[in-house]
Design a protein around this motif. Structure first.
Motif, PDB file in Angstrom:
ATOM      1  N   GLU A 151       0.796  -1.233   0.000  1.00 23.39           N
ATOM      2  CA  GLU A 151       0.000   0.000   0.000  1.00 23.39           C
ATOM      3  C   GLU A 151       0.831   1.286   0.000  1.00 23.39           C
ATOM      4  O   GLU A 151       0.460   2.238  -0.699  1.00 23.39           O
ATOM      5  CB  GLU A 151      -0.951  -0.025   1.204  1.00 23.39           C
ATOM      6  CG  GLU A 151      -2.082   0.994   1.121  1.00 23.39           C
ATOM      7  CD  GLU A 151      -1.642   2.370   1.569  1.00 23.39           C
ATOM      8  OE1 GLU A 151      -2.225   3.373   1.106  1.00 23.39           O
ATOM      9  OE2 GLU A 151      -0.697   2.447   2.387  1.00 23.39           O
ATOM     10  N   PRO A 152       1.953   1.385   0.732  1.00 16.76           N
ATOM     11  CA  PRO A 152       2.723   2.639   0.704  1.00 16.76           C
ATOM     12  C   PRO A 152       3.245   3.013  -0.685  1.00 16.76           C
ATOM     13  O   PRO A 152       3.596   4.171  -0.918  1.00 16.76           O
ATOM     14  CB  PRO A 152       3.892   2.352   1.663  1.00 16.76           C
ATOM     15  CG  PRO A 152       3.385   1.298   2.576  1.00 16.76           C
ATOM     16  CD  PRO A 152       2.511   0.437   1.721  1.00 16.76           C
ATOM     17  N   TYR A 153       3.304   2.043  -1.592  1.00 21.87           N
ATOM     18  CA  TYR A 153       3.822   2.295  -2.936  1.00 21.87           C
ATOM     19  C   TYR A 153       2.699   2.491  -3.960  1.00 21.87           C
ATOM     20  O   TYR A 153       2.959   2.610  -5.143  1.00 21.87           O
ATOM     21  CB  TYR A 153       4.720   1.131  -3.369  1.00 21.87           C
ATOM     22  CG  TYR A 153       5.988   1.038  -2.544  1.00 21.87           C
ATOM     23  CD1 TYR A 153       7.153   1.691  -2.930  1.00 21.87           C
ATOM     24  CD2 TYR A 153       6.018   0.316  -1.357  1.00 21.87           C
ATOM     25  CE1 TYR A 153       8.311   1.627  -2.186  1.00 21.87           C
ATOM     26  CE2 TYR A 153       7.175   0.239  -0.593  1.00 21.87           C
ATOM     27  CZ  TYR A 153       8.313   0.901  -1.017  1.00 21.87           C
ATOM     28  OH  TYR A 153       9.459   0.841  -0.254  1.00 21.87           O
ATOM     29  N   ARG A 154       1.457   2.539  -3.486  1.00 21.29           N
ATOM     30  CA  ARG A 154       0.310   2.667  -4.393  1.00 21.29           C
ATOM     31  C   ARG A 154       0.050   4.145  -4.663  1.00 21.29           C
ATOM     32  O   ARG A 154      -0.937   4.733  -4.209  1.00 21.29           O
ATOM     33  CB  ARG A 154      -0.908   1.981  -3.773  1.00 21.29           C
ATOM     34  CG  ARG A 154      -1.942   1.498  -4.781  1.00 21.29           C
ATOM     35  CD  ARG A 154      -2.848   0.468  -4.157  1.00 21.29           C
ATOM     36  NE  ARG A 154      -2.112  -0.735  -3.789  1.00 21.29           N
ATOM     37  CZ  ARG A 154      -2.369  -1.468  -2.704  1.00 21.29           C
ATOM     38  NH1 ARG A 154      -3.337  -1.123  -1.885  1.00 21.29           N
ATOM     39  NH2 ARG A 154      -1.655  -2.542  -2.444  1.00 21.29           N
ATOM     40  N   ASP A 155       0.928   4.736  -5.433  1.00 21.29           N
ATOM     41  CA  ASP A 155       0.940   6.185  -5.668  1.00 21.29           C
ATOM     42  C   ASP A 155       0.010   6.525  -6.832  1.00 21.29           C
ATOM     43  O   ASP A 155       0.443   6.748  -7.955  1.00 21.29           O
ATOM     44  CB  ASP A 155       2.372   6.637  -5.960  1.00 21.29           C
ATOM     45  CG  ASP A 155       2.509   8.140  -6.056  1.00 21.29           C
ATOM     46  OD1 ASP A 155       1.525   8.855  -5.780  1.00 21.29           O
ATOM     47  OD2 ASP A 155       3.601   8.610  -6.428  1.00 21.29           O
ATOM     48  N   GLU A 156      -1.279   6.556  -6.547  1.00 20.85           N
ATOM     49  CA  GLU A 156      -2.291   6.825  -7.563  1.00 20.85           C
ATOM     50  C   GLU A 156      -3.266   7.864  -7.020  1.00 20.85           C
ATOM     51  O   GLU A 156      -3.621   7.853  -5.847  1.00 20.85           O
ATOM     52  CB  GLU A 156      -3.025   5.538  -7.914  1.00 20.85           C
ATOM     53  CG  GLU A 156      -4.087   5.705  -8.991  1.00 20.85           C
ATOM     54  CD  GLU A 156      -4.748   4.380  -9.314  1.00 20.85           C
ATOM     55  OE1 GLU A 156      -4.548   3.876 -10.430  1.00 20.85           O
ATOM     56  OE2 GLU A 156      -5.458   3.845  -8.442  1.00 20.85           O
ATOM     57  N   ALA A 157      -3.667   8.771  -7.872  1.00 15.47           N
ATOM     58  CA  ALA A 157      -4.614   9.802  -7.453  1.00 15.47           C
ATOM     59  C   ALA A 157      -5.438  10.227  -8.657  1.00 15.47           C
ATOM     60  O   ALA A 157      -5.140   9.863  -9.802  1.00 15.47           O
ATOM     61  CB  ALA A 157      -3.876  11.004  -6.864  1.00 15.47           C
ATOM     62  N   ILE A 158      -6.484  10.990  -8.392  1.00 15.53           N
ATOM     63  CA  ILE A 158      -7.290  11.554  -9.476  1.00 15.53           C
ATOM     64  C   ILE A 158      -6.936  13.020  -9.618  1.00 15.53           C
ATOM     65  O   ILE A 158      -6.990  13.790  -8.659  1.00 15.53           O
ATOM     66  CB  ILE A 158      -8.791  11.391  -9.189  1.00 15.53           C
ATOM     67  CG1 ILE A 158      -9.159   9.899  -9.170  1.00 15.53           C
ATOM     68  CG2 ILE A 158      -9.621  12.113 -10.255  1.00 15.53           C
ATOM     69  CD1 ILE A 158     -10.609   9.640  -8.827  1.00 15.53           C
ATOM     70  N   TYR A 159      -6.542  13.391 -10.830  1.00 10.41           N
ATOM     71  CA  TYR A 159      -6.190  14.782 -11.113  1.00 10.41           C
ATOM     72  C   TYR A 159      -6.967  15.237 -12.346  1.00 10.41           C
ATOM     73  O   TYR A 159      -6.864  14.620 -13.417  1.00 10.41           O
ATOM     74  CB  TYR A 159      -4.687  14.929 -11.359  1.00 10.41           C
ATOM     75  CG  TYR A 159      -4.279  16.347 -11.695  1.00 10.41           C
ATOM     76  CD1 TYR A 159      -4.123  17.297 -10.691  1.00 10.41           C
ATOM     77  CD2 TYR A 159      -4.079  16.745 -13.015  1.00 10.41           C
ATOM     78  CE1 TYR A 159      -3.774  18.606 -10.995  1.00 10.41           C
ATOM     79  CE2 TYR A 159      -3.739  18.039 -13.325  1.00 10.41           C
ATOM     80  CZ  TYR A 159      -3.583  18.966 -12.308  1.00 10.41           C
ATOM     81  OH  TYR A 159      -3.247  20.264 -12.607  1.00 10.41           O
TER      82      TYR A 159
ATOM     83  N   LYS B 157       7.849   6.776  -5.055  1.00  8.98           N
ATOM     84  CA  LYS B 157       8.498   5.931  -4.050  1.00  8.98           C
ATOM     85  C   LYS B 157       8.973   4.621  -4.671  1.00  8.98           C
ATOM     86  O   LYS B 157      10.111   4.187  -4.438  1.00  8.98           O
ATOM     87  CB  LYS B 157       7.538   5.666  -2.886  1.00  8.98           C
ATOM     88  CG  LYS B 157       8.144   4.825  -1.774  1.00  8.98           C
ATOM     89  CD  LYS B 157       7.134   4.513  -0.681  1.00  8.98           C
ATOM     90  CE  LYS B 157       6.859   5.701   0.202  1.00  8.98           C
ATOM     91  NZ  LYS B 157       8.010   6.015   1.083  1.00  8.98           N
ATOM     92  N   ALA B 158       8.117   3.982  -5.448  1.00  3.02           N
ATOM     93  CA  ALA B 158       8.501   2.734  -6.104  1.00  3.02           C
ATOM     94  C   ALA B 158       9.662   2.957  -7.061  1.00  3.02           C
ATOM     95  O   ALA B 158      10.605   2.158  -7.135  1.00  3.02           O
ATOM     96  CB  ALA B 158       7.300   2.151  -6.857  1.00  3.02           C
ATOM     97  N   ASN B 159       9.607   4.055  -7.797  1.00  3.05           N
ATOM     98  CA  ASN B 159      10.665   4.383  -8.741  1.00  3.05           C
ATOM     99  C   ASN B 159      12.005   4.532  -8.027  1.00  3.05           C
ATOM    100  O   ASN B 159      13.040   4.055  -8.491  1.00  3.05           O
ATOM    101  CB  ASN B 159      10.306   5.681  -9.470  1.00  3.05           C
ATOM    102  CG  ASN B 159      11.275   6.032 -10.573  1.00  3.05           C
ATOM    103  OD1 ASN B 159      11.132   5.571 -11.690  1.00  3.05           O
ATOM    104  ND2 ASN B 159      12.263   6.844 -10.261  1.00  3.05           N
ATOM    105  N   SER B 160      11.987   5.194  -6.879  1.00  3.64           N
ATOM    106  CA  SER B 160      13.219   5.417  -6.122  1.00  3.64           C
ATOM    107  C   SER B 160      13.815   4.108  -5.623  1.00  3.64           C
ATOM    108  O   SER B 160      15.028   3.890  -5.707  1.00  3.64           O
ATOM    109  CB  SER B 160      12.952   6.360  -4.948  1.00  3.64           C
ATOM    110  OG  SER B 160      12.574   7.637  -5.400  1.00  3.64           O
ATOM    111  N   LEU B 161      12.973   3.219  -5.103  1.00  3.65           N
ATOM    112  CA  LEU B 161      13.458   1.939  -4.603  1.00  3.65           C
ATOM    113  C   LEU B 161      14.039   1.091  -5.731  1.00  3.65           C
ATOM    114  O   LEU B 161      15.143   0.546  -5.617  1.00  3.65           O
ATOM    115  CB  LEU B 161      12.334   1.182  -3.898  1.00  3.65           C
ATOM    116  CG  LEU B 161      12.651  -0.262  -3.482  1.00  3.65           C
ATOM    117  CD1 LEU B 161      13.856  -0.318  -2.541  1.00  3.65           C
ATOM    118  CD2 LEU B 161      11.434  -0.919  -2.839  1.00  3.65           C
TER     119      LEU B 161
END
Length: 306
Positions: free
Chosen positions: A197-205, A215-219
């Motif tokens: 869940e901490p890597y679920r970087d999704e939003a509505i824009y 975050k996932a990209n950095s790891l």
């Protein structure tokens, strides 16, 4: 019709960043200033350094407190480090959390290495799924002995949650996730997004789902950088964006360089309030999306000058 994560109508990373930049209301990329900064950067390099410059993309300076690449626990160590890398600063005007005479990301790196040196296996999900808030508070004790790391309880809960996923589905190690990705960066990013869940970087824009996956990209980029010379454990990495959000200072630098221009409304909001922007809010997405796109443009502009 209800949208879900698999029905993303704006693809992740570059396309999402481009969409946000086109629609942004409070953040603007100054193209001319990108060219000026690129010229300054290239003036510091000679053509013989072109190969070095290319290698710098997606590779950031790593503190001495990073795990050694020969360490068998390095991948799990990096997973914990990046999982806990969020909201490391207290509001302006209050005492900041520091460890090892550093703050922010460097303090986090120091505290995790200190814990491991003290024989606390913070890299091991068998350990951190059962860790107490009291123990975690000691692990992240500050230099002054008084200031706690921000959001201590939330960090404890996150460690419990991600650790249970590793124990239940991935043999108790993030290395198994890397193996199941077939050492492919895209596949590993998907595992992070759907499983943790901490890597679920999704939003509505502006009415569309966007994924920036910082975050996932950095790891993933970090694992690649540590193991890029290891033939037995080397990620096939491609289509990655910048790792500029490792310590979250980059938007400030880009604004200082006048690559990013903020509206008066946004500047006044920063001036009048100590509250951080809410993750996934319009302003936060505009800053992250425009920052990612600006750095990508800057990198491309630098390479074109060779």
């Amino acid at each position: 019709m209800e949208n879900n994560s698999s029905d993303c109508d704006v693809k992740e990373l570059l396309q999402a960043a481009e969409y946000i930049a086109r629609k942004a209301q409070d953040v603007k990329i100054e193209e001319n200033n990108i060219k000026k900064v690129a010229a300054n950067i290239t003036s510091e390099f000679v053509k013989d350094n072109e190969k070095i410059l290319k290698q710098l993309y997606n590779v950031f300076w790593r503190p001495e407190t990073y795990p050694d690449v020969t360490d068998s626990k390095a991948v799990d160590w990096l997973f914990v480090l990046h999982t806990l890398n969020f909201s490391l600063f207290n509001p302006k005007g209050t005492k900041q959390w520091t460890a090892g005479n550093s703050d922010g990301y460097n303090a986090l790196c120091f505290a995790i290495k200190r814990a491991i040196d003290e024989k606390k296996p913070l890299w091991n999900p068998y350990y951190y799924t059962k860790i107490t808030e009291c123990t975690l508070k000691h692990i992240f004790r500050s230099d002054d002995g008084k200031t706690d790391i921000p959001l201590l309880r939330e960090r404890c809960q996150i460690l419990h949650a991600v650790g249970k996923v590793l124990l239940n589905k991935y043999k108790g190690t993030f290395v198994e996730c890397v193996k199941l990705s077939n050492y492919n960066s895209d596949n590993l990013m998907k595992i992070l997004f759907y499983e943790f869940e901490p890597y679920r970087d999704e939003a509505i824009y502006e009415g569309k789902h966007v994924r920036l996956l910082t975050k996932a990209n950095s790891l993933v980029s970090d694992i690649w950088a540590c193991y890029r010379k290891n033939k037995l454990f080397r990620l096939n990495i491609h289509n990655m964006m910048s790792t500029i959000f490792i310590d979250y200072h980059s938007p400030t630098v880009l604004h200082h360089l006048r690559i990013l221009d903020y509206s008066n409304r946004l500047l006044n909001k920063f001036k009048d309030s100590d509250a951080p922007l809410k993750h996934g809010s319009r302003e936060e997405l505009e800053i992250r999306g425009c920052s990612l796109l600006a750095v990508n443009k800057l990198y491309t502009c630098v390479l074109q000058k060779y």
